[in-house]
Each structure stands twice: as structure tokens, then as C-alpha cells.
Enzyme design. Structure first.
Site, PDB file in Angstrom:
ATOM      1  CE  LYS A 142       9.691  -4.930  -1.969  1.00  0.00           C
ATOM      2  NZ  LYS A 142       8.679  -3.883  -2.136  1.00  0.00           N
ATOM      3  NE  ARG A 197       4.069   1.267   0.434  1.00  0.00           N
ATOM      4  CZ  ARG A 197       4.562   0.197  -0.179  1.00  0.00           C
ATOM      5  NH1 ARG A 197       4.402  -1.010   0.348  1.00  0.00           N
ATOM      6  NH2 ARG A 197       5.187   0.315  -1.329  1.00  0.00           N
ATOM      7  CE1 TYR A 217       0.900 -31.733  18.019  1.00  0.00           C
ATOM      8  CE2 TYR A 217       1.670 -30.609  16.049  1.00  0.00           C
ATOM      9  CZ  TYR A 217       1.920 -31.151  17.304  1.00  0.00           C
ATOM     10  OH  TYR A 217       3.186 -31.113  17.814  1.00  0.00           O
ATOM     11  CG  MET A 219       7.963 -25.846  14.389  1.00  0.00           C
ATOM     12  SD  MET A 219       8.694 -25.562  15.993  1.00  0.00           S
ATOM     13  CE  MET A 219       7.426 -24.676  16.840  1.00  0.00           C
TER      14      MET A 219
HETATM   15  C1  LIG Z   1       8.180  -4.038  -3.384  1.00  0.00           C
HETATM   16  C2  LIG Z   1       8.043  -2.883  -4.299  1.00  0.00           C
HETATM   17  C3  LIG Z   1       8.080  -3.088  -5.701  1.00  0.00           C
HETATM   18  C4  LIG Z   1       8.074  -4.459  -6.327  1.00  0.00           C
HETATM   19  O1  LIG Z   1       6.788  -5.011  -6.228  1.00  0.00           O
HETATM   20  P1  LIG Z   1       6.426  -6.429  -6.855  1.00  0.00           P
HETATM   21  O2  LIG Z   1       4.965  -6.535  -6.652  1.00  0.00           O
HETATM   22  O3  LIG Z   1       7.173  -7.438  -6.069  1.00  0.00           O
HETATM   23  O4  LIG Z   1       6.838  -6.410  -8.281  1.00  0.00           O
HETATM   24  C5  LIG Z   1       8.090  -1.965  -6.502  1.00  0.00           C
HETATM   25  N1  LIG Z   1       8.036  -0.721  -5.975  1.00  0.00           N
HETATM   26  C6  LIG Z   1       7.952  -0.489  -4.641  1.00  0.00           C
HETATM   27  C7  LIG Z   1       7.872   0.902  -4.148  1.00  0.00           C
HETATM   28  C8  LIG Z   1       7.947  -1.564  -3.766  1.00  0.00           C
HETATM   29  O5  LIG Z   1       7.840  -1.340  -2.453  1.00  0.00           O
END
Ligand SMILES: *Cc1c(COP(=O)(O)O)cnc(C)c1O
Length: 383
Positions: free
Chosen positions: A47, A149, A274, A322
Site C-alpha cells: 500500500k 478502525r 533559520y 525546505m
Molecule cells: C499496513 C497494514 C499491515 C502492515 O503493517 P506493518 O506494520 O507495516 O507491517 C498489515 N495489515 C493491515 C490491515 C494494514 O493496514
């Protein structure tokens, strides 16, 4: 952000002021280590553009198949995604791997998910009915065991209502999963969520298929035990080089490098950057590198970060800006054009993602994803 696979990486590097080198071989080896440790096939999470490292090259490195007749690689069971756009990109590139979407889809997205041969995470009866009506196909039952969630509440699954049981019986899921909220910190909550998941599995035993593919473990959860309790595991971050999994050290995958573009002497009492947050106590030699927070080198590294030059550590001084960051090179001979390593390995020296996260107080996740912003990505280490 540019994604390039230069024909000659050395030639590309010679003319670039800053870049991210992604070691596809290290991703492949981390995958093999996690697979050996988990003892089950993996849903490799790609993802968010493979955590900012590039969806397609990373998917290939993980063993995803891009030919219709190519057999799937042993360790990879599926690619894990969060949005349909990620599936579109994979299918447009002829990726034939299984794709599991872990984020709930809107009812209006299900038809496209079906066309893209995505395995959706479902838990609402109306969605399961709609999925079946459009031709069905494998789906995974998403159970909320405490993350609050996504998915069906575990306690409501245990006292499952008859109409929902009928829907599941009519079109049973291929898999069932949950997600831990504190696998990296809190043992009691981790055990409690694991128990709730088993309780749901047992309560639904009569309606779920015998060969149900259960999966619970992200990277942090995998690090807790030898052998994943599920039929699959879902690591993301660990594939990209953060953390350790038991005795298996994970390799740095990302190497962020930049060339010195300017140097100066700063005299005692003079400040750098800065708001003058750093002042020289004595004459110091300061080098400037053309990377800043627009490249994902975060403001949190101001006066806290370190970089490597010729294997030696130099401190970040003053505020990260930046587009530029200043480092104290008083003790390291160097000149304009020399290469500085901000993340990753340089010879035997290394700045691991974990160390960088600790130093900045930021998550390894956000540090990786931030690298997508502007730096060109170069890939090496392919088989
Ligand atoms: C992102 C995610 C993972 C992977 O998590 P990591 O901590 O990066 O290993 C696994 N399962 C779900 C449902 C996720 O959203």
C-alpha cells in the site's frame, strides 16, 4: 518525484545532486527472512506506493508475477493494498498476483474491485450480498478485535445474528483477519486481541469453511513469535528494512544520498540556518546538502540528525530548511561534489531506519513515505 530505472545507475548517480537508492535485492532477502520466520505465505503489504518506494518495482522484487502463465513465487501469497487505484496500477502493468485490499471499500467501489480481481475486506451483510450478486469471488472477513478502525466488532460476531450467518453460509469468505493496535508495545492488549480473534473463529465454526485462511500478523506482531498462528501473515514495514524479526536482522533497503553543494567556515558566535538555533562555539566547517523537508528529510532532524561521509558521522546543525540542510564537517575532509549518506549504508557504517526514527521521534513509516516527495528513485540489486 521521479521513478527511474536508469540503464546505467553509475552514470545517473554521477550527475544527480540527491537520490534515493532502493535495494530490491534487500527487499527480496527481507521477504525470504520473514517467510522463514513466519512459516506461512505472506500477504506483502505494498500500500501507499509500497511505503513510498515504488509499487511496481517493489511488487516485482517481492515475487509478484507479471505474466499470465508464470507460477506464483513460494513466499508471496498476495499483495496487500489500501486503495483501488493501487490495484488499477498493478493490473494495468499486467500483474497477475492475488491482490487483497485491507481497507473497507465503499459499496460504489465493489463493481470495479470485482473487475480488477481484488479480494475485498468485507463485513457488512449488504456488501457481501452485493459482492455475491456481481459474480462473487474470494473475499476476506474483517474482524475488529480492538483497533476500532474497520471490520465487524468481535463481540457482535460471537453472538452472530441468523441473517448474517445465512449470508456467510451462502457465500463463505476465503479468509478472515484482524489487526493489532499495540503489537510493538503492549503484550496484554496483544494477547487479548489474539484471544478475541480465536473466539470469533470458534463461534463461527459452523458457518466458516474448514480451509479458512486466517491472518493477524503485521511486522511487529510477527516479531513477537516464531511461526505465525495464522495461515498467512501481512508484513509491510519489515520488508522495507525496519525492525528485527527474532534472530533475522532485516537489511536496510533505502539509501538516501546527496552531494555537498557548498561549504563555508563559520566563526565562533555565528549561527546557522533559520531562527539561529545553532551557534558555533569555535570556528567550524559547515557543508550544505541540497535536501530538505520537501524531500522528506524532516524538520525533526534539525540539530538532532546525523549523516555519514566516508563512513564517519557528522551532525546536522541548525534547522533543516525546505531544500537544504547544513552539517558540521569540521573533522571530516570533504569538498563540493562529495557524497553524503542521510539514510542507509555506507561501507560498514549505517544509519538504520530504526535509528533515524529514534533520533527524530518520528515513525519509520512516515520517514519512508516522505521520501516520495521529490527525490528521484534509483533501483538496484535486481536478480
Ligand atoms: C499496513 C497494514 C499491515 C502492515 O503493517 P506493518 O506494520 O507495516 O507491517 C498489515 N495489515 C493491515 C490491515 C494494514 O493496514
Amino acid at each position: 518525484m521521479t521513478t527511474s530505472i536508469y540503464p546505467d545507475i553509475a552514470q545517473a548517480i554521477a550527475r544527480l545532486p540527491a537520490w534515493v537508492a532502493v535495494d530490491l535485492g534487500a527487499i527480496r532477502r527481507n521477504m525470504a527472512r520473514l517467510h522463514a520466520h513466519a512459516g506461512v505465505p505472506l500477504v506483502a503489504m505494498v500500500k501507499a506506493d509500497a511505503y513510498g518506494l515504488g509499487l511496481l518495482p517493489v511488487a516485482r522484487a517481492l515475487g509478484a508475477t507479471f505474466e499470465p502463465d508464470q507460477p506464483a513465487a513460494g513466499a508471496l501469497w498476495a499483495l496487500g493494498i489500501a486503495t483501488l487505484d493501487e490495484a488499477r496500477q498493478l493490473r494495468a502493468a499486467q500483474c497477475t498476483a492475488r491482490i487483497l485490499c485491507v481497507v473497507p471499500l465503499l459499496p460504489s467501489e465493489l463493481a470495479e474491485a470485482h473487475a480488477l480481481r481484488v479480494r475485498p475486506a468485507l463485513h457488512r451483510a449488504s456488501d457481501i450480498v452485493a459482492w455475491r450478486a456481481m459474480g462473487g469471488g474470494p473475499w476476506h472477513l474483517s474482524v475488529d478485535t480492538g483497533m476500532s478502525r474497520a471490520g465487524a466488532r468481535w463481540d457482535e460476531m460471537i453472538t452472530i445474528a441468523a441473517p448474517f450467518a445465512e449470508v456467510i453460509t451462502a457465500h463463505p469468505p476465503e479468509g478472515m483477519f484482524t489487526h493489532f493496535h499495540s503489537a510493538d508495545v503492549d503484550t496484554a492488549a496483544f494477547a487479548e486481541q489474539a484471544q478475541r480473534f480465536v473466539a470469533v473463529r470458534n463461534a463461527l465454526a459452523t458457518v466458516l469453511p474448514d480451509k479458512l485462511l486466517t491472518h493477524t500478523d503485521n511486522s511487529a506482531a510477527l516479531a513477537r513469535h516464531h511461526g505465525s498462528p495464522g495461515a498467512l501473515a501481512r508484513p509491510g514495514l519489515a520488508l522495507y528494512g525496519a525492525g528485527t524479526v527474532a534472530e533475522h536482522a532485516l537489511e536496510n533497503v533505502v539509501h538516501v544520498r546527496a552531494r555537498i553543494v557548498d561549504t563555508r567556515e563559520v566563526l565562533a558566535g555565528e549561527s546557522v540556518s533559520y531562527r539561529a538555533t545553532w551557534t558555533a562555539a569555535a570556528t567550524r566547517r559547515i557543508a550544505t546538502i541540497p535536501v530538505g523537508y520537501a524531500d522528506g528529510y524532516r524538520v525533526a532532524f534539525s540539530n538532532r540528525g546525523e549523516v555519514l561521509i566516508a563512513g564517519r558521522r557528522c551532525a546536522v546543525v541548525g534547522r533543516v530548511t525546505m531544500d537544504m540542510t547544513m552539517i558540521d564537517v569540521t573533522d571530516v575532509p570533504c569538498e563540493v561534489g562529495d557524497v553524503v549518506t542521510l539514510f542507509g549504508n555506507e561501507g560498514d557504517a549505517q544509519l538504520s531506519l530504526d535509528e533515524i526514527a529514534r533520533r527524530s521521534g518520528l515513525l519509520s513509516y512516515e520517514l519512508l513515505i516522505g521520501l516520495k516527495l521529490r527525490l528521484p528513485r534509483l533501483y538496484f540489486g535486481e536478480a
